[in-house]
Design a protein around this motif. Structure first.
Motif, PDB file in Angstrom:
ATOM      1  N   LEU A 160       0.832  -1.205   0.000  1.00 52.17           N
ATOM      2  CA  LEU A 160       0.000   0.000   0.000  1.00 52.17           C
ATOM      3  C   LEU A 160       0.867   1.256   0.000  1.00 52.17           C
ATOM      4  O   LEU A 160       0.541   2.253  -0.661  1.00 52.17           O
ATOM      5  N   LEU A 161       1.984   1.208   0.722  1.00 51.82           N
ATOM      6  CA  LEU A 161       2.892   2.355   0.722  1.00 51.82           C
ATOM      7  C   LEU A 161       3.493   2.562  -0.661  1.00 51.82           C
ATOM      8  O   LEU A 161       3.663   3.709  -1.101  1.00 51.82           O
ATOM      9  N   TYR A 162       3.810   1.464  -1.360  1.00 50.80           N
ATOM     10  CA  TYR A 162       4.334   1.619  -2.722  1.00 50.80           C
ATOM     11  C   TYR A 162       3.265   2.201  -3.644  1.00 50.80           C
ATOM     12  O   TYR A 162       3.582   2.945  -4.581  1.00 50.80           O
ATOM     13  N   GLY A 163       2.007   1.867  -3.382  1.00 41.09           N
ATOM     14  CA  GLY A 163       0.929   2.495  -4.130  1.00 41.09           C
ATOM     15  C   GLY A 163       0.924   4.006  -3.942  1.00 41.09           C
ATOM     16  O   GLY A 163       0.703   4.767  -4.902  1.00 41.09           O
ATOM     17  N   LEU A 164       1.181   4.470  -2.712  1.00 41.06           N
ATOM     18  CA  LEU A 164       1.304   5.904  -2.459  1.00 41.06           C
ATOM     19  C   LEU A 164       2.481   6.489  -3.227  1.00 41.06           C
ATOM     20  O   LEU A 164       2.385   7.593  -3.788  1.00 41.06           O
ATOM     21  N   TYR A 165       3.582   5.754  -3.274  1.00 40.47           N
ATOM     22  CA  TYR A 165       4.769   6.198  -4.017  1.00 40.47           C
ATOM     23  C   TYR A 165       4.445   6.390  -5.498  1.00 40.47           C
ATOM     24  O   TYR A 165       4.813   7.397  -6.109  1.00 40.47           O
ATOM     25  N   LEU A 166       3.723   5.430  -6.073  1.00 39.84           N
ATOM     26  CA  LEU A 166       3.336   5.546  -7.480  1.00 39.84           C
ATOM     27  C   LEU A 166       2.405   6.735  -7.697  1.00 39.84           C
ATOM     28  O   LEU A 166       2.496   7.438  -8.714  1.00 39.84           O
ATOM     29  N   PHE A 167       1.510   6.967  -6.733  1.00 36.52           N
ATOM     30  CA  PHE A 167       0.600   8.105  -6.847  1.00 36.52           C
ATOM     31  C   PHE A 167       1.372   9.426  -6.840  1.00 36.52           C
ATOM     32  O   PHE A 167       1.073  10.332  -7.634  1.00 36.52           O
ATOM     33  N   ILE A 168       2.380   9.527  -5.968  1.00 35.10           N
ATOM     34  CA  ILE A 168       3.199  10.742  -5.919  1.00 35.10           C
ATOM     35  C   ILE A 168       3.934  10.936  -7.236  1.00 35.10           C
ATOM     36  O   ILE A 168       4.004  12.052  -7.777  1.00 35.10           O
ATOM     37  N   GLN A 169       4.480   9.853  -7.790  1.00 33.81           N
ATOM     38  CA  GLN A 169       5.176   9.956  -9.065  1.00 33.81           C
ATOM     39  C   GLN A 169       4.211  10.345 -10.182  1.00 33.81           C
ATOM     40  O   GLN A 169       4.557  11.118 -11.083  1.00 33.81           O
ATOM     41  N   TYR A 170       3.002   9.815 -10.122  1.00 38.83           N
ATOM     42  CA  TYR A 170       1.999  10.166 -11.128  1.00 38.83           C
ATOM     43  C   TYR A 170       1.674  11.656 -11.075  1.00 38.83           C
ATOM     44  O   TYR A 170       1.511  12.311 -12.121  1.00 38.83           O
ATOM     45  N   GLN A 171       1.580  12.196  -9.866  1.00 40.23           N
ATOM     46  CA  GLN A 171       1.322  13.625  -9.726  1.00 40.23           C
ATOM     47  C   GLN A 171       2.471  14.444 -10.317  1.00 40.23           C
ATOM     48  O   GLN A 171       2.251  15.484 -10.951  1.00 40.23           O
ATOM     49  N   ASP A 172       3.697  13.987 -10.116  1.00 41.78           N
ATOM     50  CA  ASP A 172       4.848  14.698 -10.679  1.00 41.78           C
ATOM     51  C   ASP A 172       4.816  14.678 -12.205  1.00 41.78           C
ATOM     52  O   ASP A 172       5.197  15.654 -12.859  1.00 41.78           O
ATOM     53  N   VAL A 173       4.396  13.550 -12.769  1.00 38.65           N
ATOM     54  CA  VAL A 173       4.291  13.472 -14.231  1.00 38.65           C
ATOM     55  C   VAL A 173       3.255  14.471 -14.730  1.00 38.65           C
ATOM     56  O   VAL A 173       3.455  15.157 -15.740  1.00 38.65           O
ATOM     57  N   GLY A 174       2.132  14.600 -14.011  1.00 38.36           N
ATOM     58  CA  GLY A 174       1.102  15.542 -14.404  1.00 38.36           C
ATOM     59  C   GLY A 174       1.561  16.986 -14.315  1.00 38.36           C
ATOM     60  O   GLY A 174       1.114  17.841 -15.085  1.00 38.36           O
ATOM     61  N   ASP A 175       2.463  17.267 -13.364  1.00 34.81           N
ATOM     62  CA  ASP A 175       2.961  18.635 -13.191  1.00 34.81           C
ATOM     63  C   ASP A 175       4.108  18.962 -14.137  1.00 34.81           C
ATOM     64  O   ASP A 175       4.514  20.116 -14.238  1.00 34.81           O
ATOM     65  N   HIS A 176       4.658  17.919 -14.797  1.00 34.38           N
ATOM     66  CA  HIS A 176       5.839  18.116 -15.637  1.00 34.38           C
ATOM     67  C   HIS A 176       5.435  18.541 -17.034  1.00 34.38           C
ATOM     68  O   HIS A 176       4.580  17.919 -17.668  1.00 34.38           O
ATOM     69  N   ASP A 177       6.052  19.601 -17.512  1.00 34.94           N
ATOM     70  CA  ASP A 177       5.767  20.111 -18.853  1.00 34.94           C
ATOM     71  C   ASP A 177       6.965  19.812 -19.745  1.00 34.94           C
ATOM     72  O   ASP A 177       8.034  20.408 -19.590  1.00 34.94           O
ATOM     73  N   ALA A 178       6.789  18.869 -20.658  1.00 31.28           N
ATOM     74  CA  ALA A 178       7.907  18.467 -21.517  1.00 31.28           C
ATOM     75  C   ALA A 178       7.412  18.255 -22.935  1.00 31.28           C
ATOM     76  O   ALA A 178       6.252  17.898 -23.162  1.00 31.28           O
ATOM     77  N   ASP A 179       8.289  18.469 -23.877  1.00 26.83           N
ATOM     78  CA  ASP A 179       7.980  18.228 -25.281  1.00 26.83           C
ATOM     79  C   ASP A 179       8.179  16.746 -25.592  1.00 26.83           C
ATOM     80  O   ASP A 179       9.214  16.164 -25.271  1.00 26.83           O
ATOM     81  N   SER A 180       7.197  16.139 -26.213  1.00 29.94           N
ATOM     82  CA  SER A 180       7.278  14.725 -26.564  1.00 29.94           C
ATOM     83  C   SER A 180       7.644  14.599 -28.041  1.00 29.94           C
ATOM     84  O   SER A 180       6.877  15.017 -28.910  1.00 29.94           O
ATOM     85  N   PRO A 181       8.804  14.025 -28.344  1.00 28.46           N
ATOM     86  CA  PRO A 181       9.205  13.871 -29.750  1.00 28.46           C
ATOM     87  C   PRO A 181       8.272  12.921 -30.489  1.00 28.46           C
ATOM     88  O   PRO A 181       7.756  11.962 -29.916  1.00 28.46           O
ATOM     89  N   ASP A 182       8.042  13.206 -31.751  1.00 25.24           N
ATOM     90  CA  ASP A 182       7.115  12.401 -32.536  1.00 25.24           C
ATOM     91  C   ASP A 182       7.798  11.271 -33.309  1.00 25.24           C
ATOM     92  O   ASP A 182       7.120  10.434 -33.906  1.00 25.24           O
ATOM     93  N   ASP A 183       9.124  11.264 -33.324  1.00 26.94           N
ATOM     94  CA  ASP A 183       9.839  10.295 -34.148  1.00 26.94           C
ATOM     95  C   ASP A 183      10.314   9.080 -33.375  1.00 26.94           C
ATOM     96  O   ASP A 183      11.204   8.360 -33.823  1.00 26.94           O
ATOM     97  N   VAL A 184       9.741   8.824 -32.204  1.00 28.40           N
ATOM     98  CA  VAL A 184      10.142   7.660 -31.402  1.00 28.40           C
ATOM     99  C   VAL A 184       9.362   6.433 -31.875  1.00 28.40           C
ATOM    100  O   VAL A 184       8.124   6.423 -31.822  1.00 28.40           O
TER     101      VAL A 184
END
Length: 344
Positions: A160-184
């Motif tokens: 359950l604690l690792y679930g909290l860890y994943l949730f925190i990381q998910y929030q960081d991804v949502g707050d992160h503004d990055a350009d996603s390359p289209d040629d991958v």
């Protein structure tokens, strides 16, 4: 047996297998790192999430396999010892080698220090509390005084604690503004990621099997081999991935892999073994001293990371010296010169 008995089980053959397995891990970790880097860029993941989740979970598969196998074989304490020994190796040796690879100045940031490192400290404390609850509420009948049974409900606590860890990381991804390359080429990169994981798993199994054979040949005690040799062997993918990242100037990804891998090992690998077999005995008298050393190692690394937000050459040398002292202590415990670990 090596390759199902196709090769003779001799020290020379085992050394050759270890060398070949190490080379395979080098290639596999390279594919893993490159594909994770491309996929993380495609999905717009921050560097710290790339290191602490994508790469860390992948490179932690050997530790996960070792816990599951030892739990199924009834030697869960050896699996826990290998996990804790691997965690100590990761905390002390990998950042030191990464610091050397980055010319003695491994850069970090406040996210690593105040999120990843501190959450990892919480993970260590949570596992100690889980073991203590096993001793209190599920003692082993006619077993050692401080032995308890880890049950599935108790194993759910760290998960359950690792679930909290994943949730925190998910929030960081949502707050992160990055350009996603289209040629991958996403499908190809996912394929390389899977192939890299498969190569690492096969190579580590060969590596651990050969090390175990050499241990029997030269009479190395099981406890000593578990927390040092086996732990270092299963940490080889983490080491190679982190050193590669550090050489490429990605200190945040390198350190994120170390801390994320340890967090996964403690909060997922150990509980998953319990969930598979139902219950697993744990000796609190053996576990707590090892977790005490792990806590001290984590505090040492945390101090170095916070000082100027970097790991210098002198600090890297100090981390290696600390690991050398740890190995010396384990040898002293094995030969009976010290007796701080009861029941090992």
């Amino acid at each position: 047996m090596i390759f199902g008995g196709l090769l003779p089980d001799s020290p020379a053959v085992n050394v050759l297998v270890i060398a070949a397995a190490t080379a395979l891990i080098w290639f596999g970790s390279g594919w893993l790192e490159e594909s994770a880097d491309h996929l993380s860029s495609h999905y717009g993941l921050p560097a710290v999430v790339q290191g602490s989740i994508v790469v860390a979970v992948g490179s932690s598969f050997p530790e996960l396999a070792s816990v599951v196998l030892t739990a199924a074989a009834g030697t869960f304490n050896m699996g826990v010892g290998a996990i804790v020994g691997s965690a100590i190796f990761n905390i002390l040796v990998i950042p030191a080698l990464a610091g050397v690879a980055s010319d003695g100045h491994l850069e970090t940031n406040r996210t690593i220090v105040y999120k990843e490192a501190q959450f990892y400290m919480i993970a260590v404390s949570t596992l100690v509390v889980t073991f203590a609850l096993a001793v209190i509420y599920a003692p082993v009948p006619d077993g050692p005084a401080l032995a308890g049974q880890l049950t599935r409900p108790l194993a759910a606590i760290p998960l359950l604690l690792y679930g909290l860890y994943l949730f925190i990381q998910y929030q960081d991804v949502g707050d992160h503004d990055a350009d996603s390359p289209d040629d991958v080429p996403v499908a190809r990169e996912w394929g390389r990621l899977v192939v890299g994981l498969a190569v690492i798993l096969v190579a580590v199994e060969l590596l651990v099997t050969s090390v175990e054979s050499l241990r029997h040949t030269f009479g190395i005690p099981e406890f000593l081999a578990g927390v040092t040799i086996i732990a270092a062997a299963t940490s080889l993918p983490d080491t190679l991935v982190s050193v590669r990242s550090a050489k490429a100037g990605k200190g945040v990804t390198s350190l994120g892999n170390v801390l994320g891998s340890n967090t996964f090992d403690l909060l997922v690998a150990i509980p998953l073994g319990v969930l598979i077999v139902g219950t697993a005995p744990v000796d609190f008298a053996v576990a707590v001293p090892m977790f005490g050393v792990l806590t001290l190692a984590t505090v040492l690394l945390f101090t170095f990371l916070r000082t100027d937000l970097s790991v210098t050459g002198l600090e890297a040398a100090t981390l290696l010296l600390a690991y050398g002292l740890f190995v010396a202590w384990i040898v002293a415990e094995t030969v009976g010169a010290t007796s701080l670990i009861k029941g090992a």
